[in-house]
Design a protein around this motif. Structure first.
Motif, PDB file in Angstrom:
ATOM      1  N   ALA A  68     -98.083 -40.050  99.971  1.00 49.13           N
ATOM      2  CA  ALA A  68     -98.250 -38.682  99.464  1.00 49.13           C
ATOM      3  C   ALA A  68     -97.045 -37.776  99.762  1.00 49.13           C
ATOM      4  N   PRO A  69     -96.518 -37.757 100.995  1.00 52.17           N
ATOM      5  CA  PRO A  69     -95.353 -36.907 101.231  1.00 52.17           C
ATOM      6  C   PRO A  69     -94.124 -37.347 100.420  1.00 52.17           C
ATOM      7  N   GLN A  70     -93.995 -38.649 100.187  1.00 52.28           N
ATOM      8  CA  GLN A  70     -92.861 -39.130  99.393  1.00 52.28           C
ATOM      9  C   GLN A  70     -93.000 -38.719  97.927  1.00 52.28           C
ATOM     10  N   VAL A  71     -94.210 -38.795  97.399  1.00 49.16           N
ATOM     11  CA  VAL A  71     -94.436 -38.334  96.022  1.00 49.16           C
ATOM     12  C   VAL A  71     -94.167 -36.832  95.943  1.00 49.16           C
ATOM     13  N   ALA A  72     -94.618 -36.090  96.951  1.00 48.69           N
ATOM     14  CA  ALA A  72     -94.365 -34.641  96.979  1.00 48.69           C
ATOM     15  C   ALA A  72     -92.861 -34.356  96.992  1.00 48.69           C
ATOM     16  N   ASP A  73     -92.092 -35.147  97.732  1.00 49.66           N
ATOM     17  CA  ASP A  73     -90.629 -34.991  97.724  1.00 49.66           C
ATOM     18  C   ASP A  73     -90.067 -35.188  96.324  1.00 49.66           C
ATOM     19  N   HIS A  74     -90.546 -36.191  95.633  1.00 46.65           N
ATOM     20  CA  HIS A  74     -90.044 -36.474  94.290  1.00 46.65           C
ATOM     21  C   HIS A  74     -90.415 -35.361  93.310  1.00 46.65           C
ATOM     22  N   VAL A  75     -91.621 -34.832  93.442  1.00 45.35           N
ATOM     23  CA  VAL A  75     -92.013 -33.713  92.586  1.00 45.35           C
ATOM     24  C   VAL A  75     -91.164 -32.483  92.915  1.00 45.35           C
ATOM     25  N   ALA A  76     -90.952 -32.218  94.203  1.00 45.10           N
ATOM     26  CA  ALA A  76     -90.094 -31.093  94.598  1.00 45.10           C
ATOM     27  C   ALA A  76     -88.683 -31.286  94.047  1.00 45.10           C
ATOM     28  N   PHE A  77     -88.185 -32.511  94.094  1.00 46.10           N
ATOM     29  CA  PHE A  77     -86.871 -32.807  93.533  1.00 46.10           C
ATOM     30  C   PHE A  77     -86.858 -32.478  92.038  1.00 46.10           C
ATOM     31  N   GLY A  78     -87.843 -32.982  91.301  1.00 46.53           N
ATOM     32  CA  GLY A  78     -87.882 -32.774  89.861  1.00 46.53           C
ATOM     33  C   GLY A  78     -87.996 -31.309  89.491  1.00 46.53           C
ATOM     34  N   VAL A  79     -88.862 -30.582  90.169  1.00 46.62           N
ATOM     35  CA  VAL A  79     -89.039 -29.160  89.867  1.00 46.62           C
ATOM     36  C   VAL A  79     -87.769 -28.383  90.202  1.00 46.62           C
ATOM     37  N   THR A  80     -87.157 -28.685  91.333  1.00 50.97           N
ATOM     38  CA  THR A  80     -85.914 -28.000  91.709  1.00 50.97           C
ATOM     39  C   THR A  80     -84.814 -28.291  90.693  1.00 50.97           C
ATOM     40  N   ALA A  81     -84.638 -29.560  90.350  1.00 52.52           N
ATOM     41  CA  ALA A  81     -83.586 -29.929  89.392  1.00 52.52           C
ATOM     42  C   ALA A  81     -83.833 -29.273  88.038  1.00 52.52           C
ATOM     43  N   ALA A  82     -85.063 -29.311  87.563  1.00 54.08           N
ATOM     44  CA  ALA A  82     -85.376 -28.725  86.261  1.00 54.08           C
ATOM     45  C   ALA A  82     -85.174 -27.210  86.277  1.00 54.08           C
ATOM     46  N   THR A  83     -85.507 -26.577  87.373  1.00 56.02           N
ATOM     47  CA  THR A  83     -85.326 -25.130  87.493  1.00 56.02           C
ATOM     48  C   THR A  83     -83.849 -24.768  87.477  1.00 56.02           C
ATOM     49  N   VAL A  84     -83.036 -25.546  88.171  1.00 56.61           N
ATOM     50  CA  VAL A  84     -81.586 -25.300  88.168  1.00 56.61           C
ATOM     51  C   VAL A  84     -81.032 -25.459  86.752  1.00 56.61           C
ATOM     52  N   VAL A  85     -81.418 -26.530  86.078  1.00 61.05           N
ATOM     53  CA  VAL A  85     -80.934 -26.765  84.711  1.00 61.05           C
ATOM     54  C   VAL A  85     -81.359 -25.616  83.799  1.00 61.05           C
ATOM     55  N   GLU A  86     -82.622 -25.245  83.868  1.00 60.43           N
ATOM     56  CA  GLU A  86     -83.135 -24.172  83.004  1.00 60.43           C
ATOM     57  C   GLU A  86     -82.427 -22.852  83.280  1.00 60.43           C
ATOM     58  N   ARG A  87     -82.209 -22.564  84.538  1.00 61.38           N
ATOM     59  CA  ARG A  87     -81.526 -21.304  84.881  1.00 61.38           C
ATOM     60  C   ARG A  87     -80.092 -21.304  84.372  1.00 61.38           C
ATOM     61  N   ARG A  88     -79.405 -22.415  84.493  1.00 63.71           N
ATOM     62  CA  ARG A  88     -78.030 -22.499  83.991  1.00 63.71           C
ATOM     63  C   ARG A  88     -78.013 -22.354  82.466  1.00 63.71           C
ATOM     64  N   ARG A  89     -78.972 -22.954  81.791  1.00 58.79           N
ATOM     65  CA  ARG A  89     -79.067 -22.815  80.328  1.00 58.79           C
ATOM     66  C   ARG A  89     -79.314 -21.360  79.941  1.00 58.79           C
ATOM     67  N   ARG A  90     -80.251 -20.726  80.633  1.00 58.45           N
ATOM     68  CA  ARG A  90     -80.582 -19.338  80.322  1.00 58.45           C
ATOM     69  C   ARG A  90     -79.389 -18.422  80.572  1.00 58.45           C
TER      70      ARG A  90
END
Length: 152
Positions: free
Chosen positions: A117-139
């Motif tokens: 569970a903590p490892q899956v949470a890390d991967h979700v945190a990674f994905g959300v952080t990466a997607a947020t950075v990409v979206e912010r740079r696009r915006r």
């Protein structure tokens, strides 16, 4: 989108997500009174499968984690649909977890032994952080608020 743009977005996303994505498992380990470096040691076994010494595992982990973070950051930057970075990042994080933990992790006993569970949470945190950075740079680019280039 020009290649240079999504590559830069991916590198930025991978850097931020690589640093922040491990927060969930680190916090869980600390809350349980466990050492927060076990996941790091496990990552080191990707490059040095039989190594036991921290002096070798930790640098190997940094190299492996950095390469994976930048690689997945590039994938997210290239494939992320515009808008809804949390949903897209969550999906990306879960897909990456399935590959990293479900497929690859089985071949590495120290990774396979980590609490799931903590490892899956890390991967979700990674994905959300990466997607947020990409979206912010696009915006930022779309709003025309990107840093101006200085004339030489």
């Amino acid at each position: 989108m020009p290649r240079r743009t999504w590559v830069r977005d991916g590198v930025a996303a991978g850097a931020w997500a690589g640093v922040l994505g491990g927060a969930p498992s680190t916090l869980v380990a600390l809350a349980r009174g466990e050492g927060p470096l076990e996941a790091t040691r496990a990552a080191g076994t990707l490059l040095l499968p039989h190594e036991r010494r921290d002096s070798r595992l930790l640098p190997a982990a940094a190299l492996a984690h950095g390469a994976l973070s930048f690689g997945w950051g590039l994938v997210i930057a290239r494939l992320l649909a515009p808008g809804h970075p949390v949903a897209g990042g969550t999906g990306a994080g879960l897909a990456i977890a399935a590959l990293d933990l479900g497929l690859v992790g089985r071949a590495f006993p120290r990774i396979h032994a980590l609490p799931l569970a903590p490892q899956v949470a890390d991967h979700v945190a990674f994905g959300v952080t990466a997607a947020t950075v990409v979206e912010r740079r696009r915006r930022t680019r779309a709003d025309g608020a990107a840093f101006p280039r200085r004339a030489c």
